[in-house]
Design a protein around this motif. Structure first.
Motif, PDB file in Angstrom:
ATOM      1  N   UNK A   1      52.827 -23.933  38.202  1.00  0.00           N
ATOM      2  CA  UNK A   1      51.803 -23.190  38.946  1.00  0.00           C
ATOM      3  C   UNK A   1      50.842 -24.108  39.681  1.00  0.00           C
ATOM      4  N   UNK A   2      50.663 -25.333  39.175  1.00  0.00           N
ATOM      5  CA  UNK A   2      49.728 -26.266  39.804  1.00  0.00           C
ATOM      6  C   UNK A   2      50.174 -26.688  41.200  1.00  0.00           C
ATOM      7  N   UNK A   3      51.472 -26.598  41.487  1.00  0.00           N
ATOM      8  CA  UNK A   3      51.963 -26.997  42.808  1.00  0.00           C
ATOM      9  C   UNK A   3      51.684 -25.939  43.884  1.00  0.00           C
ATOM     10  N   UNK A   4      51.381 -24.704  43.467  1.00  0.00           N
ATOM     11  CA  UNK A   4      50.967 -23.620  44.380  1.00  0.00           C
ATOM     12  C   UNK A   4      51.976 -23.383  45.502  1.00  0.00           C
TER      13      UNK A   4
ATOM     14  N   UNK B   1      54.941 -29.289  48.355  1.00  0.00           N
ATOM     15  CA  UNK B   1      53.953 -30.165  47.725  1.00  0.00           C
ATOM     16  C   UNK B   1      54.076 -31.578  48.283  1.00  0.00           C
ATOM     17  N   UNK B   2      52.941 -32.216  48.475  1.00  0.00           N
ATOM     18  CA  UNK B   2      52.918 -33.603  48.942  1.00  0.00           C
ATOM     19  C   UNK B   2      52.818 -34.592  47.780  1.00  0.00           C
ATOM     20  N   UNK B   3      52.869 -34.072  46.552  1.00  0.00           N
ATOM     21  CA  UNK B   3      52.822 -34.966  45.391  1.00  0.00           C
ATOM     22  C   UNK B   3      54.027 -35.899  45.405  1.00  0.00           C
TER      23      UNK B   3
ATOM     24  N   UNK C   1      55.514 -18.897  36.392  1.00  0.00           N
ATOM     25  CA  UNK C   1      56.119 -19.357  35.141  1.00  0.00           C
ATOM     26  C   UNK C   1      57.411 -20.115  35.437  1.00  0.00           C
ATOM     27  N   UNK C   2      57.710 -21.108  34.583  1.00  0.00           N
ATOM     28  CA  UNK C   2      58.853 -21.970  34.853  1.00  0.00           C
ATOM     29  C   UNK C   2      59.178 -22.819  33.635  1.00  0.00           C
ATOM     30  N   UNK C   3      60.396 -23.365  33.639  1.00  0.00           N
ATOM     31  CA  UNK C   3      60.724 -24.424  32.690  1.00  0.00           C
ATOM     32  C   UNK C   3      59.874 -25.668  32.967  1.00  0.00           C
TER      33      UNK C   3
ATOM     34  N   UNK D   1      49.255 -18.869  44.733  1.00  0.00           N
ATOM     35  CA  UNK D   1      48.060 -19.528  44.213  1.00  0.00           C
ATOM     36  C   UNK D   1      46.982 -18.486  43.956  1.00  0.00           C
ATOM     37  N   UNK D   2      46.080 -18.821  43.048  1.00  0.00           N
ATOM     38  CA  UNK D   2      44.985 -17.915  42.677  1.00  0.00           C
ATOM     39  C   UNK D   2      45.519 -16.537  42.282  1.00  0.00           C
ATOM     40  N   UNK D   3      46.656 -16.544  41.573  1.00  0.00           N
ATOM     41  CA  UNK D   3      47.304 -15.319  41.085  1.00  0.00           C
ATOM     42  C   UNK D   3      47.793 -14.402  42.197  1.00  0.00           C
ATOM     43  N   UNK D   4      47.925 -14.924  43.410  1.00  0.00           N
ATOM     44  CA  UNK D   4      48.470 -14.170  44.533  1.00  0.00           C
ATOM     45  C   UNK D   4      49.854 -14.722  44.863  1.00  0.00           C
TER      46      UNK D   4
END
Length: 283
Positions: free
Chosen positions: A259-262, A13-15, A252-254, A266-269
């Protein structure tokens, strides 16, 4: 919040909350560092430490040291998230197709799936060249269990397969181009002299180039040096100072917005369908 991605490869992620580190930096902002030398950050620096399909490339001892380093740089109550090939599932599928193959010796699809599971279990441990038997298998002209293989290894298998098919389709054009660009007789003589000189030096020094090539490859980081399942990895994390250990999936995670970081999919894949995902909290 401050997150660390170790051995990030192409998936990070580049965030601004993320620090991305890899053995070789192929992207702007990714820190190059050899994790065998530890993690180059101070104690209690991160709220999350994450690595995917990294731990299995370390020896058992070096892997234990890596986990210790992860806990060192984690803040108290920080999250350690790990994705690895799941030895338990690999072993179960191997045994399942073994039994099916014995009961159905003429079923070619069962045989193909059995052969693939043997490759998935051993190839990345024993291979001496890049890609090994896994690459050879995916590059078959007719792969009758293509859907199963892609289901097992996800993007990696899909990319390898597509690259092979694309290269095959353009092979005639490449061969035609090579014929048009035949080197001159002078160039061929010079190349021949270089080869003869090189071979004489190798013979004089009694060098085995095959041994050097294999050793260099096996120390290069591609092979798997150890494998884990939920039992062994849970034991290791507990021993190193983790608690509230949970088996997760890719989404899923603490971390509430993981999931937003993909990163794991992503897209359930799921990016690496053969993965075991485990998280724990630092005491």
């Amino acid at each position: 919040m401050k997150y660390l991605n170790l051995g990030c490869g192409d998936y990070f992620s580049k965030e601004r909350e993320w620090v991305n580190l890899d053995f070789v930096s192929s992207y702007e902002g990714v820190i190059a560092h050899n994790l065998l030398q530890g993690i180059p950050f101070e104690d209690n620096s991160f709220d999350l430490v994450y690595h995917s399909h990294v731990l299995e490339h370390f020896s058992k001892e070096d892997g234990e040291n890596l986990i210790s380093e992860c806990f060192r740089v984690l803040k108290p109550n920080g999250v350690l998230r790990i994705a690895i090939p799941d030895l338990e599932i690999i072993a179960k599928k191997y045994l399942d197709f073994l039994e099916q193959g014995i009961s159905n010796p003429n079923d070619e699809l069962i045989r193909a799936n059995y052969e693939w599971m043997k490759i998935e279990m051993y190839d990345q441990t024993v291979r001496n060249t890049s890609g090994g038997n896994m690459k050879k298998y995916v590059r078959q002209d007719n792969m009758i269990n293509e859907d199963f293989v892609i289901q097992r290894i996800g993007d990696q298998g899909r990319v390898m397969r597509n690259n092979f098919l694309n290269a095959k389709n353009s092979n005639k054009q490449v061969q035609s181009s090579e014929k048009k660009n035949t080197p001159s007789i002078i160039t061929r003589i010079i190349n021949k002299l270089k080869k003869v000189t090189k071979n004489k030096i190798i013979k004089f020094l009694d060098i085995n180039l095959d041994h050097i090539a294999i050793g260099s490859f096996r120390l290069g980081g591609e092979i798997h040096q150890w494998m884990y399942d939920r039992y062994s990895l849970t034991s290791l994390l507990t021993h190193k100072g983790g608690f509230k250990i949970e088996v997760r999936d890719a989404f899923s995670s603490y971390i509430n917005n993981w999931a937003e970081y993909k990163i794991d999919g992503k897209d359930n894949v799921v990016r690496k369908p053969d993965s075991l995902f485990i998280e724990c909290i630092k005491k």
